[in-house]
Design a protein around this motif. Structure first.
Motif, PDB file in Angstrom:
ATOM      1  N   ALA A   1     -27.064 -32.344 -43.986  1.00 58.33           N
ATOM      2  CA  ALA A   1     -28.405 -32.722 -43.556  1.00 58.33           C
ATOM      3  C   ALA A   1     -28.440 -33.680 -42.319  1.00 58.33           C
ATOM      4  CB  ALA A   1     -29.158 -33.428 -44.637  1.00 58.33           C
ATOM      5  N   GLY A   2     -27.479 -34.358 -42.103  1.00 54.56           N
ATOM      6  CA  GLY A   2     -27.295 -35.251 -40.798  1.00 54.56           C
ATOM      7  C   GLY A   2     -26.562 -34.503 -39.627  1.00 54.56           C
ATOM      8  N   GLY A   3     -26.523 -33.133 -39.914  1.00 50.61           N
ATOM      9  CA  GLY A   3     -26.038 -32.540 -38.857  1.00 50.61           C
ATOM     10  C   GLY A   3     -24.639 -32.608 -38.345  1.00 50.61           C
ATOM     11  N   GLY A   4     -23.735 -32.477 -39.616  1.00 50.60           N
ATOM     12  CA  GLY A   4     -22.094 -32.680 -39.317  1.00 50.60           C
ATOM     13  C   GLY A   4     -21.674 -32.066 -38.249  1.00 50.60           C
ATOM     14  N   GLU A   5     -20.797 -32.895 -37.616  1.00 48.82           N
ATOM     15  CA  GLU A   5     -20.232 -32.273 -36.325  1.00 48.82           C
ATOM     16  C   GLU A   5     -19.680 -30.950 -36.078  1.00 48.82           C
ATOM     17  OE1 GLU A   5     -16.781 -34.387 -34.880  1.00 48.82           O
ATOM     18  OE2 GLU A   5     -16.546 -34.942 -36.910  1.00 48.82           O
ATOM     19  N   LEU A   6     -19.249 -30.283 -37.443  1.00 45.61           N
ATOM     20  CA  LEU A   6     -18.766 -29.202 -37.240  1.00 45.61           C
ATOM     21  C   LEU A   6     -19.679 -28.117 -37.383  1.00 45.61           C
ATOM     22  CD1 LEU A   6     -15.641 -29.203 -39.968  1.00 45.61           C
ATOM     23  CD2 LEU A   6     -15.641 -29.481 -37.309  1.00 45.61           C
ATOM     24  N   LEU A   7     -21.092 -28.327 -37.505  1.00 48.20           N
ATOM     25  CA  LEU A   7     -22.105 -27.455 -37.519  1.00 48.20           C
ATOM     26  C   LEU A   7     -22.644 -26.921 -36.110  1.00 48.20           C
ATOM     27  CD1 LEU A   7     -24.306 -29.229 -40.362  1.00 48.20           C
ATOM     28  CD2 LEU A   7     -22.500 -27.280 -40.578  1.00 48.20           C
ATOM     29  N   GLY A   8     -21.896 -27.496 -34.916  1.00 48.87           N
ATOM     30  CA  GLY A   8     -22.379 -27.199 -33.837  1.00 48.87           C
ATOM     31  C   GLY A   8     -20.969 -26.743 -33.050  1.00 48.87           C
ATOM     32  N   GLY A   9     -20.951 -26.283 -31.730  1.00 54.39           N
ATOM     33  CA  GLY A   9     -19.990 -25.945 -30.905  1.00 54.39           C
ATOM     34  C   GLY A   9     -19.328 -24.720 -31.343  1.00 54.39           C
ATOM     35  N   GLU A  10     -17.925 -24.592 -30.762  1.00 49.80           N
ATOM     36  CA  GLU A  10     -17.021 -23.325 -30.936  1.00 49.80           C
ATOM     37  C   GLU A  10     -16.706 -23.208 -32.312  1.00 49.80           C
ATOM     38  OE1 GLU A  10     -15.442 -19.909 -29.543  1.00 49.80           O
ATOM     39  OE2 GLU A  10     -17.086 -21.262 -28.661  1.00 49.80           O
ATOM     40  N   ILE A  11     -16.619 -24.314 -32.959  1.00 52.48           N
ATOM     41  CA  ILE A  11     -16.084 -24.278 -34.589  1.00 52.48           C
ATOM     42  C   ILE A  11     -17.307 -23.416 -35.389  1.00 52.48           C
ATOM     43  CG2 ILE A  11     -15.552 -25.298 -36.887  1.00 52.48           C
ATOM     44  CD1 ILE A  11     -13.329 -25.325 -34.632  1.00 52.48           C
ATOM     45  N   ALA A  12     -18.456 -23.841 -35.144  1.00 54.82           N
ATOM     46  CA  ALA A  12     -19.694 -23.064 -35.758  1.00 54.82           C
ATOM     47  C   ALA A  12     -19.773 -21.795 -35.244  1.00 54.82           C
ATOM     48  CB  ALA A  12     -21.101 -23.894 -35.722  1.00 54.82           C
ATOM     49  N   ARG A  13     -19.417 -21.457 -34.190  1.00 58.60           N
ATOM     50  CA  ARG A  13     -19.500 -20.038 -33.756  1.00 58.60           C
ATOM     51  C   ARG A  13     -18.367 -19.181 -34.167  1.00 58.60           C
ATOM     52  NH1 ARG A  13     -21.273 -22.556 -28.657  1.00 58.60           N
ATOM     53  NH2 ARG A  13     -19.214 -22.844 -28.000  1.00 58.60           N
ATOM     54  N   ARG A  14     -17.260 -19.668 -34.460  1.00 57.95           N
ATOM     55  CA  ARG A  14     -16.252 -18.697 -35.123  1.00 57.95           C
ATOM     56  C   ARG A  14     -16.145 -18.918 -36.738  1.00 57.95           C
ATOM     57  NH1 ARG A  14     -12.627 -17.706 -30.823  1.00 57.95           N
ATOM     58  NH2 ARG A  14     -12.004 -16.006 -32.339  1.00 57.95           N
ATOM     59  N   PHE A  15     -16.636 -19.896 -37.196  1.00 55.46           N
ATOM     60  CA  PHE A  15     -16.287 -20.022 -38.730  1.00 55.46           C
ATOM     61  C   PHE A  15     -17.412 -20.033 -39.453  1.00 55.46           C
ATOM     62  CE2 PHE A  15     -12.376 -21.741 -37.213  1.00 55.46           C
ATOM     63  CZ  PHE A  15     -11.382 -21.238 -37.764  1.00 55.46           C
ATOM     64  N   ASP A  16     -17.632 -19.780 -40.778  1.00 53.69           N
ATOM     65  CA  ASP A  16     -18.560 -20.082 -41.747  1.00 53.69           C
ATOM     66  C   ASP A  16     -18.127 -21.614 -41.921  1.00 53.69           C
ATOM     67  OD1 ASP A  16     -19.556 -17.577 -41.618  1.00 53.69           O
ATOM     68  OD2 ASP A  16     -18.796 -17.043 -43.749  1.00 53.69           O
TER      69      ASP A  16
ATOM     70  N   ALA B   1     -20.796 -13.548 -35.438  1.00 45.38           N
ATOM     71  CA  ALA B   1     -20.221 -12.822 -36.511  1.00 45.38           C
ATOM     72  C   ALA B   1     -19.202 -11.730 -36.139  1.00 45.38           C
ATOM     73  CB  ALA B   1     -21.343 -12.053 -37.100  1.00 45.38           C
ATOM     74  N   GLN B   2     -19.113 -11.303 -34.701  1.00 43.01           N
ATOM     75  CA  GLN B   2     -18.110 -10.358 -34.265  1.00 43.01           C
ATOM     76  C   GLN B   2     -17.082 -10.969 -34.019  1.00 43.01           C
ATOM     77  OE1 GLN B   2     -18.702  -7.044 -33.966  1.00 43.01           O
ATOM     78  NE2 GLN B   2     -20.755  -7.644 -35.028  1.00 43.01           N
ATOM     79  N   ARG B   3     -16.793 -12.298 -33.884  1.00 44.19           N
ATOM     80  CA  ARG B   3     -15.330 -13.085 -33.374  1.00 44.19           C
ATOM     81  C   ARG B   3     -15.222 -13.845 -34.601  1.00 44.19           C
ATOM     82  NH1 ARG B   3     -16.233 -16.545 -29.086  1.00 44.19           N
ATOM     83  NH2 ARG B   3     -14.126 -16.460 -28.511  1.00 44.19           N
ATOM     84  N   ARG B   4     -15.742 -14.040 -35.869  1.00 36.60           N
ATOM     85  CA  ARG B   4     -15.543 -14.885 -37.121  1.00 36.60           C
ATOM     86  C   ARG B   4     -14.141 -14.629 -37.409  1.00 36.60           C
ATOM     87  NH1 ARG B   4     -15.226 -14.082 -42.349  1.00 36.60           N
ATOM     88  NH2 ARG B   4     -16.216 -16.027 -43.499  1.00 36.60           N
ATOM     89  N   ILE B   5     -13.449 -15.884 -37.674  1.00 39.29           N
ATOM     90  CA  ILE B   5     -12.402 -16.168 -38.188  1.00 39.29           C
ATOM     91  C   ILE B   5     -12.128 -16.133 -39.663  1.00 39.29           C
ATOM     92  CG2 ILE B   5     -10.197 -17.818 -38.147  1.00 39.29           C
ATOM     93  CD1 ILE B   5     -10.973 -18.362 -35.210  1.00 39.29           C
ATOM     94  N   GLY B   6     -13.161 -16.973 -40.148  1.00 43.73           N
ATOM     95  CA  GLY B   6     -13.069 -17.078 -41.581  1.00 43.73           C
ATOM     96  C   GLY B   6     -14.022 -18.178 -41.876  1.00 43.73           C
ATOM     97  N   THR B   7     -13.647 -18.873 -42.848  1.00 46.05           N
ATOM     98  CA  THR B   7     -14.398 -20.160 -43.230  1.00 46.05           C
ATOM     99  C   THR B   7     -13.543 -21.688 -43.337  1.00 46.05           C
ATOM    100  OG1 THR B   7     -15.454 -18.985 -45.344  1.00 46.05           O
ATOM    101  CG2 THR B   7     -15.467 -21.035 -45.365  1.00 46.05           C
TER     102      THR B   7
ATOM    103  N   VAL C   1     -22.718 -26.017 -49.940  1.00 45.10           N
ATOM    104  CA  VAL C   1     -23.865 -25.596 -48.877  1.00 45.10           C
ATOM    105  C   VAL C   1     -23.100 -24.787 -47.683  1.00 45.10           C
ATOM    106  CG1 VAL C   1     -25.092 -26.441 -46.555  1.00 45.10           C
ATOM    107  CG2 VAL C   1     -25.171 -27.388 -48.993  1.00 45.10           C
ATOM    108  N   ARG C   2     -23.900 -23.654 -46.984  1.00 48.34           N
ATOM    109  CA  ARG C   2     -23.039 -23.148 -46.208  1.00 48.34           C
ATOM    110  C   ARG C   2     -23.766 -22.458 -44.811  1.00 48.34           C
ATOM    111  NH1 ARG C   2     -21.657 -16.660 -47.420  1.00 48.34           N
ATOM    112  NH2 ARG C   2     -23.761 -16.509 -47.524  1.00 48.34           N
ATOM    113  N   GLN C   3     -23.144 -22.776 -43.571  1.00 51.66           N
ATOM    114  CA  GLN C   3     -23.802 -22.225 -42.369  1.00 51.66           C
ATOM    115  C   GLN C   3     -22.725 -21.098 -42.069  1.00 51.66           C
ATOM    116  OE1 GLN C   3     -25.155 -24.855 -38.839  1.00 51.66           O
ATOM    117  NE2 GLN C   3     -23.328 -24.134 -38.216  1.00 51.66           N
ATOM    118  N   GLN C   4     -23.581 -19.987 -41.743  1.00 49.67           N
ATOM    119  CA  GLN C   4     -22.573 -18.953 -41.408  1.00 49.67           C
ATOM    120  C   GLN C   4     -22.399 -18.883 -39.906  1.00 49.67           C
ATOM    121  OE1 GLN C   4     -25.431 -15.893 -43.071  1.00 49.67           O
ATOM    122  NE2 GLN C   4     -23.649 -14.938 -43.953  1.00 49.67           N
TER     123      GLN C   4
END
Length: 540
Positions: A115-130, A92-98, A85-88
Motif C-alpha cells: 500500500a505504501g508503494g514498495g520499491e519493487l513495485l516500480g522500475g525494471e523489476i516490476a516490468r520483468r517480474f510479478d 508480459a512478453q519479457r516476464r521472467i517469473g515471480t 498480494v500480487r502486481q503482475q
C-alpha cells in the motif's frame, strides 16, 4: 545440491567454517531438515483465487488467500489464511517469473508495504517480474496474534508499561508486565503461539512458490525478513533461484545467542548515535535543529582546559535530556497547551528516528531541541514527530510472539535487570531498550525443550547462485558486523557494504543497479565490491 568443489570455490579465504566433507552438517541436522521439508512437501499447494484487492490503498493490485496448515506436523488439522498480494509484470512478453518480497519486522505487514508503494513495485523489476508479498502468519491479515481482550486493554498496557525500566520499582513493574503479557497472549492466541516460528513462515513461503508454479524461489527480504530468507535457504537451498537480503541479521546469534545479538546491535546503535551527533554538529543550523548557535551556552558545556568538540557537546546535551526523562516526564509548552513526554516514549522514538537517516535524523534533532527547551518548547512540533513515528500496537503483539519463538532468552523476568545492566555497559543509551522490547519472552509459554520445528543452523546456503547481501556501513539496527557474520555462516554469498551508508534502509542507486542485474540476470558483483552512499544526512 551443489558439489563440494563448487561450494569451496565461492568461499573467500579464511571465511570457510569448519565443515567435514560435502555435507557440512552433522547427521542430525540433515535429518531435521529432511523432516521439516518433508512435512511441507506433504501439504498440497494452496489454490489462489485472484481478484482486485478492493481497498483504495491497494488499487491496481490483486489479492488472494492461501490456506496453509497451522501445524505442519498435522497437515490435515487446523488451517490458517495467509493474505497475499500480487502486481503482475508490466512487460508480459519479457516476464521472467515471480519475485517474492517480505516486509521487515517481525510483525511488519506485506500488505502495508504494498500500500505504501514498495520499491519493487516500480522500475525494471516490476516490468520483468510479478511482484508478490504477503502478511506472515501471526500478523496483519494472516491470523494475527492477539494478546488482549480488546483494543482499549491493549492500548492501556503498551502506554503504561515502563520499558526500559530505570529503577527498582519499574523493574518490578516490567517483570509483572512480562508475566501478564505472556499470559494474555497464551489466553487469546494459545493455539497459534507454537507455530509462528520463522521455520513455519519459510515453509509457508515454499507453499506460495509452488502455488505460483515456480520451480525455484526468487526472494527479497530486508532486516528481519533477511532472516526469513536465511531460514528458507538453509531448508530449501536447492529450490533457490536468487536470494537478495539487505540490512542483515546474524542467523546464529539471532537464534542461539540472542544476548550476543543484542550486544552487537547496541554497539552499532551507539555508533550511529555518535555519527548523528557528529554530522549534526558539522551541518549546524538550520539543517540540524539540535546544533547549538549560542556561544555562551556552548562554552558552559565545555570542560575548562579541554579543546572544544561540538559533537561531544551535543552528546552531553543528548544524554542530559535522556537523564531528565529518566527522572520525570518532560512537559513541552506551557499553560493550556503542553505535550508531556515519558522516557519510554522518547527513547523508542529516538531509536526509530535514528533508523532513518534522511527524514528521521532532522526530525530527531527537532525533537531533542524541543525536549531540551521544555516549557519554552513547541508542543505542536513534538506532537507531529511522535505521531509520525507511533508504532502499531498490533505490530508489537506479533513482534513479541515471533521473537519469543525464534530467540533465546533467560526464562526468568527477575534476571533481566542484571542482564540489562550488562548490556548498558556496551550500549549505555540503547542496550536495555533492545532487551526489554522483548520482555515477555522471559515468561513465554513455550515448551521447556523448545519448539520442535525451530531450526538453529548450520546456515550454509546450498544453491547454484550465491545470495546477494547488502548492508549500510552505519546501520543502527542491522550492524555491518552482523552482515559479515552472516556472510561467514551462509558461505555461498556476496556481501556489498554501502560505504558512508546511514540508517536501516538501503536507498542508494548503486545497490539498486546491483539488485536489478542480480534478480534479472543472476549477475553478481565482484567479491569485496562496495557502493558509495548517494547522499549524506543533513545535506538538504
Amino acid at each position: 545440491m551443489r558439489s563440494c568443489k563448487l561450494l569451496l570455490v565461492v568461499v573467500l579465504a579464511g571465511m570457510l567454517p569448519a565443515v567435514s566433507g560435502c555435507a557440512g552438517a552433522p547427521r542430525h541436522h540433515e535429518s531435521m531438515i529432511a523432516d521439516l521439508v518433508a512435512q511441507a512437501d506433504a501439504v498440497p499447494a494452496p489454490r489462489l483465487d485472484w481478484a482486485p484487492c478492493g481497498r483504495p490503498e491497494l488499487s491496481g493490485l490483486q489479492c488472494a488467500t492461501a490456506v496453509v496448515p497451522v501445524d505442519y506436523s498435522r497437515p490435515t488439522g487446523a488451517t490458517l489464511d495467509l493474505a497475499v498480494v500480487r502486481q503482475q509484470a508490466a512487460d508480459a512478453q519479457r516476464r521472467i517469473g515471480t519475485v517474492f518480497a517480505a516486509a521487515a519486522g517481525p510483525g511488519g505487514s506485506g500488505l502495508r508495504w504494498a500500500a505504501g508503494g514498495g520499491e519493487l513495485l516500480g522500475g525494471e523489476i516490476a516490468r520483468r517480474f510479478d511482484v508478490v508479498t504477503f502478511d506472515r502468519r501471526g500478523m496483519g491479515r494472516s491470523g494475527p496474534v492477539r494478546c488482549f481482550a480488546d483494543a482499549d486493554q491493549q492500548r492501556q498496557f503498551w502506554t503504561t508499561v515502563p520499558l526500559p525500566p530505570v529503577n527498582t520499582r519499574q523493574e518490578r513493574a516490567a517483570a509483572d508486565a512480562s508475566r501478564a503479557l505472556a499470559a494474555g497472549c497464551a489466553a487469546h492466541s494459545g493455539a497459534l503461539l507454537g507455530h509462528v516460528t520463522t521455520v513455519d513462515a519459510a515453509r509457508d513461503l515454499d507453499l506460495l512458490r509452488r502455488a505460483f508454479g515456480e520451480s525455484q524461489l526468487t526472494f527479497v527480504g530486508d532486516s528481519d525478513a533477511s532472516y526469513l530468507g536465511q531460514v528458507y535457504g538453509a531448508l530449501f537451498g536447492d529450490r533457490v533461484r536468487a536470494l537478495h537480503l539487505r540490512s542483515m541479521t546474524d542467523p546464529d546469534a539471532h537464534t542461539t545467542d540472542t544476548r550476543r545479538a543484542i550486544e552487537t546491535t547496541a554497539r552499532a546503535t551507539e555508533e550511529a548515535l555518535d555519527e548523528f551527533l557528529r554530522l549534526c554538529a558539522q551541518a549546524g543550523r538550520p539543517r540540524c535543529a539540535f546544533a547549538a548557535t549560542d556561544a555562551q551556552y556552548v562554552a558552559d558545556l565545555q570542560t575548562p582546559g579541554v579543546e572544544a568538540d561540538p559533537a561531544v557537546d551535543l552528546r552531553v546535551r543528548n544524554d542530559a535530556v535522556l537523564r531528565r526523562l529518566q527522572q520525570a516526564p518532560i512537559a513541552v509548552g506551557t499553560q493550556e497547551r503542553t505535550r508531556t513526554v515519558t522516557y519510554s516514549e522518547a527513547l523508542s522514538t529516538h531509536l526509530r528516528l535514528l533508523s532513518d537517516a534522511q527524514e528521521g535524523w532532522p526530525a530527531l534533532a527537532e525533537l531533542l531541541a524541543e525536549l531540551e527547551r521544555g516549557p519554552a518548547g513547541n508542543p505542536d512540533v513534538v506532537d507531529e514527530i511522535l505521531a509520525a513515528t507511533t508504532q502499531s500496537l498490533d505490530f508489537l503483539d506479533s513482534f513479541i510472539a515471533i521473537s519469543c519463538a525464534d530467540n533465546t532468552f533467560p526464562r526468568d523476568p527477575d534476571q533481566w535487570p542484571s542482564l540489562a545492566g550488562d548490556l548498558a555497559a556496551v550500549g549505555p543509551t540503547y542496550g536495555p531498550l533492545w532487551l526489554y522490547v522483548r520482555h515477555a519472552c522471559a515468561s513465554w509459554p513455550s515448551p521447556a525443550e523448545g519448539y520442535p520445528q525451530r531450526y538453529s543452523g548450520p546456515w550454509i546456503l546450498r544453491s547454484d547462485t550465491p545470495a546477494l547481501l547488502v548492508n549500510n556501513q552505519f546501520d543502527p539496527v542491522a550492524p555491518v558486523v552482523a552482515a559479515r557474520r552472516a556472510q561467514h555462516e551462509l558461505v555461498n554469498v556476496r556481501l556489498v557494504v554501502v560505504e558512508g551508508g546511514y540508517g536501516h534502509t538501503v536507498l542508494d542507486d548503486c545497490t539498486r543497479k546491483l539488485r536489478e542485474r542480480y534478480l534479472i540476470d543472476l549477475h553478481l558483483p565482484a567479491p569485496g565490491a562496495t557502493c558509495d552512499a548517494d547522499a549524506q544526512p543533513f545535506e538538504r
